[in-house]
Design a protein around this motif. Structure first.
Motif, PDB file in Angstrom:
ATOM      1  N   ASN A   1       0.831  -1.193   0.000  1.00 41.23           N
ATOM      2  CA  ASN A   1       0.000   0.000   0.000  1.00 41.23           C
ATOM      3  C   ASN A   1       0.870   1.250   0.000  1.00 41.23           C
ATOM      4  OD1 ASN A   1      -1.321  -2.308   1.348  1.00 41.23           O
ATOM      5  ND2 ASN A   1      -3.092  -0.978   1.251  1.00 41.23           N
ATOM      6  N   GLU A   2       0.372   2.279  -0.632  1.00 42.46           N
ATOM      7  CA  GLU A   2       1.087   3.549  -0.670  1.00 42.46           C
ATOM      8  C   GLU A   2       0.976   4.242   0.685  1.00 42.46           C
ATOM      9  OE1 GLU A   2       0.971   7.706  -3.187  1.00 42.46           O
ATOM     10  OE2 GLU A   2      -0.262   6.013  -3.833  1.00 42.46           O
ATOM     11  N   ILE A   3       2.044   4.899   1.094  1.00 43.84           N
ATOM     12  CA  ILE A   3       2.004   5.674   2.336  1.00 43.84           C
ATOM     13  C   ILE A   3       2.191   7.141   1.988  1.00 43.84           C
ATOM     14  CG2 ILE A   3       4.465   5.313   2.793  1.00 43.84           C
ATOM     15  CD1 ILE A   3       3.670   5.364   5.829  1.00 43.84           C
ATOM     16  N   ARG A   4       1.401   7.974   2.628  1.00 43.53           N
ATOM     17  CA  ARG A   4       1.491   9.425   2.447  1.00 43.53           C
ATOM     18  C   ARG A   4       1.735  10.044   3.809  1.00 43.53           C
ATOM     19  NH1 ARG A   4      -1.231  11.263  -2.629  1.00 43.53           N
ATOM     20  NH2 ARG A   4      -1.540   9.340  -3.765  1.00 43.53           N
TER      21      ARG A   4
ATOM     22  N   TRP B   1      -3.788  -4.983  10.193  1.00 43.13           N
ATOM     23  CA  TRP B   1      -4.761  -4.086   9.584  1.00 43.13           C
ATOM     24  C   TRP B   1      -5.070  -4.399   8.121  1.00 43.13           C
ATOM     25  CZ3 TRP B   1      -8.052  -1.514  12.281  1.00 43.13           C
ATOM     26  CH2 TRP B   1      -7.725  -1.130  13.580  1.00 43.13           C
ATOM     27  N   PHE B   2      -4.149  -5.050   7.400  1.00 46.65           N
ATOM     28  CA  PHE B   2      -4.396  -5.277   5.975  1.00 46.65           C
ATOM     29  C   PHE B   2      -4.605  -6.733   5.590  1.00 46.65           C
ATOM     30  CE2 PHE B   2      -2.358  -1.117   6.123  1.00 46.65           C
ATOM     31  CZ  PHE B   2      -3.348  -0.382   5.495  1.00 46.65           C
ATOM     32  N   ASP B   3      -4.236  -7.666   6.473  1.00 51.53           N
ATOM     33  CA  ASP B   3      -4.458  -9.076   6.166  1.00 51.53           C
ATOM     34  C   ASP B   3      -5.588  -9.693   7.002  1.00 51.53           C
ATOM     35  OD1 ASP B   3      -2.335  -8.935   4.381  1.00 51.53           O
ATOM     36  OD2 ASP B   3      -0.880  -9.748   5.809  1.00 51.53           O
TER      37      ASP B   3
ATOM     38  N   GLU C   1       9.602  -4.404  13.237  1.00 53.11           N
ATOM     39  CA  GLU C   1       8.742  -5.485  13.739  1.00 53.11           C
ATOM     40  C   GLU C   1       7.325  -4.978  14.002  1.00 53.11           C
ATOM     41  OE1 GLU C   1       8.516  -8.297  17.660  1.00 53.11           O
ATOM     42  OE2 GLU C   1      10.503  -7.926  16.821  1.00 53.11           O
ATOM     43  N   VAL C   2       7.220  -3.802  14.602  1.00 56.69           N
ATOM     44  CA  VAL C   2       5.903  -3.215  14.859  1.00 56.69           C
ATOM     45  C   VAL C   2       5.172  -2.954  13.544  1.00 56.69           C
ATOM     46  CG1 VAL C   2       4.741  -1.100  15.646  1.00 56.69           C
ATOM     47  CG2 VAL C   2       6.382  -2.245  17.134  1.00 56.69           C
ATOM     48  N   MET C   3       5.871  -2.405  12.552  1.00 53.58           N
ATOM     49  CA  MET C   3       5.239  -2.100  11.263  1.00 53.58           C
ATOM     50  C   MET C   3       4.794  -3.371  10.547  1.00 53.58           C
ATOM     51  SD  MET C   3       4.903   1.117  10.841  1.00 53.58           S
ATOM     52  CE  MET C   3       4.597   1.235  12.578  1.00 53.58           C
ATOM     53  N   GLN C   4       5.590  -4.422  10.652  1.00 46.96           N
ATOM     54  CA  GLN C   4       5.206  -5.693  10.029  1.00 46.96           C
ATOM     55  C   GLN C   4       3.952  -6.245  10.699  1.00 46.96           C
ATOM     56  OE1 GLN C   4       8.243  -8.724  10.025  1.00 46.96           O
ATOM     57  NE2 GLN C   4       7.137  -9.933   8.526  1.00 46.96           N
ATOM     58  N   THR C   5       3.906  -6.208  12.015  1.00 46.35           N
ATOM     59  CA  THR C   5       2.736  -6.679  12.755  1.00 46.35           C
ATOM     60  C   THR C   5       1.518  -5.823  12.444  1.00 46.35           C
ATOM     61  OG1 THR C   5       4.161  -7.509  14.520  1.00 46.35           O
ATOM     62  CG2 THR C   5       1.828  -7.168  15.060  1.00 46.35           C
ATOM     63  N   LEU C   6       1.718  -4.505  12.441  1.00 47.28           N
ATOM     64  CA  LEU C   6       0.627  -3.584  12.153  1.00 47.28           C
ATOM     65  C   LEU C   6       0.076  -3.811  10.746  1.00 47.28           C
ATOM     66  CD1 LEU C   6       0.356  -0.013  13.253  1.00 47.28           C
ATOM     67  CD2 LEU C   6       0.202  -0.397  10.824  1.00 47.28           C
TER      68      LEU C   6
END
Length: 145
Positions: free
Chosen positions: A23-26, A130-132, A121-126
């Motif tokens: 996903n794109e991040i802004r 939220w997306f899977d 690690e937090v970003m991977q979990t997040l």
């Protein structure tokens, strides 16, 4: 992502890339900029920068102009915006900030890890959560702001 710290924005972008989020991040630089983005105002108006509706908002609490608490209160009070999940991602560990954020309607509260590995690690979990796993309303694009 709304965060006034450029280093935090860059580290978060790198951590999200490492988690293979497609996903794109802004990025916006403070709560006032976030609200302009969400309402398509100012530089985000029709002739300005494109501002698709985010699928999730990562929100720092301590920012200039309008802090994350004020922006969160506005988002959750707005019938058009309130369904957007908001995750507070901040350096604060203060119980008052945690309680107030949940009272204002935040979906999750995460204290920023002090290392890049911890942030990755937090970003991977997040991203996975939220997306899977989570079903989000599909009335807009699933970008992260």
């Amino acid at each position: 992502m709304a965060d006034d710290d450029e280093d935090d924005r860059l580290l978060t972008a790198d951590a999200l890339k490492r988690s293979r989020l497609r996903n794109e991040i802004r990025f916006v630089v403070d709560g006032e900029d976030l609200m302009h983005y969400l309402h398509g105002e100012g530089i985000y108006a029709a002739d300005g920068i494109e501002a698709p509706k985010p699928g999730i908002i990562l929100l720092d609490l301590n920012m200039p102009k309008k802090d994350g608490r004020e922006a969160l209160a506005e988002i959750k009070a707005d019938p058009v915006l309130r369904r957007i999940p908001v995750v507070v991602l901040t350096t604060s560990k203060a119980e008052e900030d945690i309680f107030r954020s949940y009272d204002l309607g935040v979906n999750s509260f995460i204290t920023k890890p002090v290392t890049f590995e911890g942030l990755a690690e937090v970003m991977q979990t997040l991203a996975h959560y939220w997306f899977d796993l989570v079903e989000l309303p599909q009335d807009g694009e699933n970008d992260i702001t």
